[in-house]
Design a protein around this motif. Structure first.
Motif, PDB file in Angstrom:
ATOM      1  N   UNK A  42     -10.938  12.959   6.538  1.00  0.00           N
ATOM      2  CA  UNK A  42     -10.756  11.768   5.710  1.00  0.00           C
ATOM      3  C   UNK A  42      -9.572  10.955   6.239  1.00  0.00           C
ATOM      4  N   UNK A  43      -9.702   9.638   6.274  1.00  0.00           N
ATOM      5  CA  UNK A  43      -8.578   8.818   6.706  1.00  0.00           C
ATOM      6  C   UNK A  43      -7.374   8.997   5.769  1.00  0.00           C
ATOM      7  N   UNK A  44      -6.186   8.906   6.335  1.00  0.00           N
ATOM      8  CA  UNK A  44      -4.935   9.005   5.573  1.00  0.00           C
ATOM      9  C   UNK A  44      -4.830   7.790   4.654  1.00  0.00           C
ATOM     10  N   UNK A  45      -4.561   8.032   3.373  1.00  0.00           N
ATOM     11  CA  UNK A  45      -4.489   6.940   2.391  1.00  0.00           C
ATOM     12  C   UNK A  45      -3.070   6.664   1.910  1.00  0.00           C
ATOM     13  N   UNK A  46      -2.134   7.508   2.290  1.00  0.00           N
ATOM     14  CA  UNK A  46      -0.734   7.327   1.901  1.00  0.00           C
ATOM     15  C   UNK A  46      -0.168   6.108   2.627  1.00  0.00           C
ATOM     16  N   UNK A  47       0.129   5.030   1.874  1.00  0.00           N
ATOM     17  CA  UNK A  47       0.572   3.776   2.487  1.00  0.00           C
ATOM     18  C   UNK A  47       1.932   3.884   3.160  1.00  0.00           C
ATOM     19  N   UNK A  48       2.684   4.952   2.893  1.00  0.00           N
ATOM     20  CA  UNK A  48       3.973   5.129   3.559  1.00  0.00           C
ATOM     21  C   UNK A  48       3.840   5.943   4.857  1.00  0.00           C
ATOM     22  N   UNK A  49       2.641   6.473   5.113  1.00  0.00           N
ATOM     23  CA  UNK A  49       2.420   7.303   6.306  1.00  0.00           C
ATOM     24  C   UNK A  49       2.234   6.400   7.522  1.00  0.00           C
ATOM     25  N   UNK A  50       2.886   6.738   8.602  1.00  0.00           N
ATOM     26  CA  UNK A  50       2.826   5.943   9.823  1.00  0.00           C
ATOM     27  C   UNK A  50       1.402   5.866  10.399  1.00  0.00           C
ATOM     28  N   UNK A  51       0.556   6.808  10.047  1.00  0.00           N
ATOM     29  CA  UNK A  51      -0.814   6.823  10.566  1.00  0.00           C
ATOM     30  C   UNK A  51      -1.835   6.484   9.482  1.00  0.00           C
ATOM     31  N   UNK A  52      -1.427   5.614   8.571  1.00  0.00           N
ATOM     32  CA  UNK A  52      -2.287   5.135   7.488  1.00  0.00           C
ATOM     33  C   UNK A  52      -3.623   4.660   8.050  1.00  0.00           C
ATOM     34  N   UNK A  53      -4.710   5.134   7.442  1.00  0.00           N
ATOM     35  CA  UNK A  53      -6.045   4.706   7.825  1.00  0.00           C
ATOM     36  C   UNK A  53      -6.678   5.522   8.932  1.00  0.00           C
ATOM     37  N   UNK A  54      -5.912   6.414   9.536  1.00  0.00           N
ATOM     38  CA  UNK A  54      -6.455   7.239  10.623  1.00  0.00           C
ATOM     39  C   UNK A  54      -6.898   8.603  10.093  1.00  0.00           C
TER      40      UNK A  54
END
Length: 150
Positions: A42-54
């Motif tokens: 699942x793509x990363x959904x945490x908006x503070x994560x540097x790899x958001x959406x990956x």
């Protein structure tokens, strides 16, 4: 969030010989292998994560496959350590050749099984290996699917 599959392609040159085989592949020869590695997550959904959406950074997947497969197998010759080919392997090593001794007959089928275990062991939590496709020639390849293997 939906699962997404990502695929990264790799190329490497490897020699091998199939001990006891009744065809041409009993002789030492090489292939220009193409490896397709597909992971799912699942793509990363945490908006503070540097790899958001990956699902996974393609660079991180490249690092895993390069270290576990490409860097080891590229321009190496692979022999089954449980055959008399070990004598040839030792002679080649003495002459400075890159030789890998494995615990299996180095067919595409066995190589793709070996690669699946190596890659699965390195994937981050939440990312699963979905499939591998190891192309040995323009018209021949072996595939491994997680769904086929419980």
């Amino acid at each position: 969030m939906s699962n997404i599959r990502l695929t990264k392609l790799f190329n490497f040159e490897t020699g091998h010989a199939l001990y006891g085989y009744d065809g041409k592949c009993r002789n030492v020869h090489g292939h220009s292998y193409k490896l397709a590695v597909t992971v799912i997550g699942k793509p990363i959904t945490d908006s503070s994560h540097v790899k958001l959406g990956m699902v996974i950074d393609f660079g991180d997947l490249k690092k895993i496959v390069k270290e576990e497969i490409v860097d080891k197998f590229d321009h190496a010759t692979v022999f089954n350590r449980n055959t008399p080919h070990v004598e040839l392997a030792e002679e080649l090593k003495k002459r400075g050749h890159n030789v890998l001794l494995v615990d299996y007959q180095p067919t595409s089928e066995n190589m793709v099984l070996d690669f699946s275990e190596k890659i699965k062991a390195r994937l981050p939590e939440g990312i699963a290996l979905h499939s591998l496709k190891l192309q040995e020639t323009e018209t021949s390849f072996a595939e491994w699917y997680a769904g086929d293997n419980g």
